[in-house]
Enzyme design. Structure first.
Site, PDB file in Angstrom:
ATOM      1  N   ARG A  79       0.732  -1.082  -0.118  1.00 18.66           N
ATOM      2  CA  ARG A  79      -0.018  -0.133  -0.163  1.00 18.66           C
ATOM      3  C   ARG A  79       0.857   1.432  -0.137  1.00 18.66           C
ATOM      4  O   ARG A  79       0.428   2.261  -0.535  1.00 18.66           O
ATOM      5  CB  ARG A  79      -0.826   0.068   1.103  1.00 18.66           C
TER       6      ARG A  79
ATOM      7  N   TRP B 106     -10.580  -8.948   2.307  1.00 16.65           N
ATOM      8  CA  TRP B 106     -11.097  -9.377   1.269  1.00 16.65           C
ATOM      9  C   TRP B 106     -11.375 -10.799   1.133  1.00 16.65           C
ATOM     10  O   TRP B 106     -12.166 -11.220   0.126  1.00 16.65           O
ATOM     11  CB  TRP B 106     -10.394  -8.606   0.176  1.00 16.65           C
TER      12      TRP B 106
ATOM     13  N   HIS C 182       0.550   4.036  -2.895  1.00 18.65           N
ATOM     14  CA  HIS C 182       0.093   5.478  -2.532  1.00 18.65           C
ATOM     15  C   HIS C 182       1.187   6.416  -2.718  1.00 18.65           C
ATOM     16  O   HIS C 182       0.746   7.687  -2.982  1.00 18.65           O
ATOM     17  CB  HIS C 182      -0.273   5.455  -0.955  1.00 18.65           C
TER      18      HIS C 182
ATOM     19  N   HIS D 136      -5.809  -6.422  -3.820  1.00 19.29           N
ATOM     20  CA  HIS D 136      -6.606  -6.283  -2.604  1.00 19.29           C
ATOM     21  C   HIS D 136      -6.891  -7.632  -2.170  1.00 19.29           C
ATOM     22  O   HIS D 136      -7.877  -8.103  -1.148  1.00 19.29           O
ATOM     23  CB  HIS D 136      -7.923  -5.668  -2.929  1.00 19.29           C
TER      24      HIS D 136
HETATM   25 FE1  HIF Z   1      -6.008  -0.448  -1.839  1.00 21.36          FE
HETATM   26  N1  HIF Z   1      -7.379   0.046   0.044  1.00 21.36           N
HETATM   27  N2  HIF Z   1      -7.416   0.981  -2.979  1.00 21.36           N
HETATM   28  N3  HIF Z   1      -4.998  -0.641  -3.504  1.00 21.36           N
HETATM   29  N4  HIF Z   1      -5.071  -1.329  -0.573  1.00 21.36           N
HETATM   30  C1  HIF Z   1      -7.080  -0.327   1.106  1.00 21.36           C
HETATM   31  C2  HIF Z   1      -6.192  -1.325   1.533  1.00 21.36           C
HETATM   32  C3  HIF Z   1      -5.266  -1.679   0.751  1.00 21.36           C
HETATM   33  C4  HIF Z   1      -8.667   1.573  -2.244  1.00 21.36           C
HETATM   34  C5  HIF Z   1      -8.989   1.769  -0.992  1.00 21.36           C
HETATM   35  C6  HIF Z   1      -8.451   1.002   0.010  1.00 21.36           C
HETATM   36  C7  HIF Z   1      -5.292  -0.274  -4.723  1.00 21.36           C
HETATM   37  C8  HIF Z   1      -6.521   0.371  -5.089  1.00 21.36           C
HETATM   38  C9  HIF Z   1      -7.348   0.837  -4.281  1.00 21.36           C
HETATM   39  C10 HIF Z   1      -3.888  -2.088  -1.007  1.00 21.36           C
HETATM   40  C11 HIF Z   1      -3.482  -2.226  -2.496  1.00 21.36           C
HETATM   41  C12 HIF Z   1      -3.881  -1.432  -3.380  1.00 21.36           C
HETATM   42  C13 HIF Z   1      -8.047   0.419   2.003  1.00 21.36           C
HETATM   43  C14 HIF Z   1      -8.133   0.138   3.455  1.00 21.36           C
HETATM   44  C15 HIF Z   1      -8.705   1.131   1.503  1.00 21.36           C
HETATM   45  C16 HIF Z   1     -10.132   1.729   1.884  1.00 21.36           C
HETATM   46  C17 HIF Z   1      -6.988   0.791   4.146  1.00 21.36           C
HETATM   47  C18 HIF Z   1      -6.904   0.614   5.978  1.00 21.36           C
HETATM   48  O1  HIF Z   1      -8.219   0.664   6.317  1.00 21.36           O
HETATM   49  O2  HIF Z   1      -6.032   0.265   6.554  1.00 21.36           O
HETATM   50  C19 HIF Z   1      -9.164   2.293  -3.645  1.00 21.36           C
HETATM   51  C20 HIF Z   1     -10.563   3.038  -3.310  1.00 21.36           C
HETATM   52  C21 HIF Z   1      -8.412   2.019  -4.633  1.00 21.36           C
HETATM   53  C22 HIF Z   1      -8.722   2.299  -6.184  1.00 21.36           C
HETATM   54  C23 HIF Z   1     -10.007   2.079  -6.799  1.00 21.36           C
HETATM   55  C24 HIF Z   1      -4.330  -0.713  -5.526  1.00 21.36           C
HETATM   56  C25 HIF Z   1      -5.209  -2.048  -6.482  1.00 21.36           C
HETATM   57  C26 HIF Z   1      -5.898  -2.729  -5.681  1.00 21.36           C
HETATM   58  C27 HIF Z   1      -3.791   0.066  -6.702  1.00 21.36           C
HETATM   59  C28 HIF Z   1      -3.288  -1.588  -4.886  1.00 21.36           C
HETATM   60  O3  HIF Z   1      -2.497  -2.122  -5.154  1.00 21.36           O
HETATM   61  C29 HIF Z   1      -3.428  -2.997  -0.055  1.00 21.36           C
HETATM   62  C30 HIF Z   1      -2.200  -4.049  -0.252  1.00 21.36           C
HETATM   63  C31 HIF Z   1      -4.154  -2.655   1.223  1.00 21.36           C
HETATM   64  C32 HIF Z   1      -4.319  -3.437   2.585  1.00 21.36           C
HETATM   65  C33 HIF Z   1      -3.298  -2.625   3.366  1.00 21.36           C
HETATM   66  C34 HIF Z   1      -3.234  -3.234   4.922  1.00 21.36           C
HETATM   67  O4  HIF Z   1      -2.738  -2.524   5.616  1.00 21.36           O
HETATM   68  O5  HIF Z   1      -3.587  -4.375   5.074  1.00 21.36           O
END
Ligand code: HIF
Length: 293
Positions: free
Chosen positions: A48, A191, A52, A175
């Site tokens: 993440r 998920w 980000h 995810h």
């Molecule tokens: Fe995420 N994502 N992501 N994301 N994400 C969260 C957590 C992770 C979006 C929202 C969220 C991508 C796109 C999008 C990861 C990887 C990727 C969370 C929760 C949210 C809300 C954060 C928390 O509460 O800790 C949205 C709206 C996206 C675009 C539409 C990417 C594609 C899936 C680019 C990507 O690689 C990962 C890994 C996590 C888990 C983090 C953790 O702390 O476990």
């Protein structure tokens, strides 16, 4: 306006071995600090952070992105969208102290590549050359995505990152890793069942679970399944849009196809906005397993 140009600065003194050493340090620390977040470990949050720190990119003027390592500045690391990512940044602090010749952008993106590979995901090609830019290069808050949206928003968001429909769906498969946290994002739950393994489980669950749109304890809407899994509205949009749905079905049935597309899309995500000179090196790192470590 003059377009922003970010040329990769390749340090000729460094070889793949130098970066593999950093990769190994990160991988070993992921293995050691395994109790983090209920034994999910640091892999997901490192993915993440890498995304980000790259996902602020805007193709309109080539601003943002991973190049300048601007996540290290307060304006960016206090963006509410980045809640919780300090844990990943702190994880990397001792690594940066030991290898302080690496740029922040290279370190954040290398951390994400390492985390995907160590979770048994695909090999992701990685190129060095990001350069620490001054604070003035920090993009404004609000460029990272908002999960309470449908397919049109998702398509437009990924278009700003130069991603087409296939790339958008492939990326979303990440995810499978980690979970949402009420205290970070206002969403709650994982998920799927295997939050520390990189698989196509996200797509399988999206198609096969019984999803119900509910309000969580923070009052935010998310899709929940009887097994305790969740989907954001932006995730669920991938089965509501017919073009996305076709690709979701493909990846649910063919993990190799997902791995191949994810590897190229994720490399592109991490490199958006960077110009690589001809002959710039491109590395594929060995996992600890590959090295019998
Ligand atoms: Fe995420 N994502 N992501 N994301 N994400 C969260 C957590 C992770 C979006 C929202 C969220 C991508 C796109 C999008 C990861 C990887 C990727 C969370 C929760 C949210 C809300 C954060 C928390 O509460 O800790 C949205 C709206 C996206 C675009 C539409 C990417 C594609 C899936 C680019 C990507 O690689 C990962 C890994 C996590 C888990 C983090 C953790 O702390 O476990």
């Amino acid at each position: 306006a003059v377009p922003i140009v970010h040329i990769a600065a390749v340090n000729k003194e460094r070889t793949i071995d130098d970066y593999q050493r950093i990769y190994n340090k990160i991988a070993e620390k992921i293995r050691e600090d395994d109790e983090y977040d209920g034994y999910i470990g640091y892999g997901p949050i490192l993915v993440r952070l890498g995304w980000h720190s790259s996902g602020t990119y805007n193709k309109e003027n080539n601003s943002g992105g991973s190049y300048g390592g601007t996540y290290r500045f307060k304006l960016e690391n206090t963006d509410p969208s980045n809640n919780g990512l300090q844990n990943a940044a702190h994880f990397l602090d001792p690594i940066y102290k030991e290898f302080n010749w690496i740029s922040h952008g290279d370190l954040y993106t290398l951390g994400a590549v390492c985390a995907v590979q160590e979770a048994q995901g695909p090999k992701i090609k990685w190129r060095p050359g990001r350069v620490d830019l001054p604070e003035s290069a920090t993009p404004e808050n609000g460029r990272l995505p908002d999960a309470v949206n449908g397919a049109d928003y998702v398509r437009n968001f990924y278009a700003r990152l130069k991603m087409n429909d296939r790339e958008a769906v492939a990326l979303t498969g990440a995810h499978c890793l980690g979970r949402t946290h009420l205290k970070n994002s206002g969403f709650d739950g994982p998920w799927g069942a295997a939050s520390s393994s990189f698989t196509n489980e996200f797509f399988v669950n999206l198609l096969n679970e019984q999803w119900k749109l509910e309000k969580n304890a923070a009052g935010n809407k998310q899709y929940d399944s009887p097994k305790g899994y969740m989907m954001l509205e932006t995730d669920y949009a991938l089965v509501q849009d017919p073009i996305y749905l076709k690709i979701v079905k493909e990846y649910a049935n063919n993990e190799a196809s997902f791995f191949k597309d994810f590897a190229s899309s994720f490399q592109k995500l991490l490199e958006n906005g960077i110009d690589y000179p001809k002959g710039a090196p491109e590395y594929v790192f060995k996992t600890l397993d590959d090295q019998d470590m």
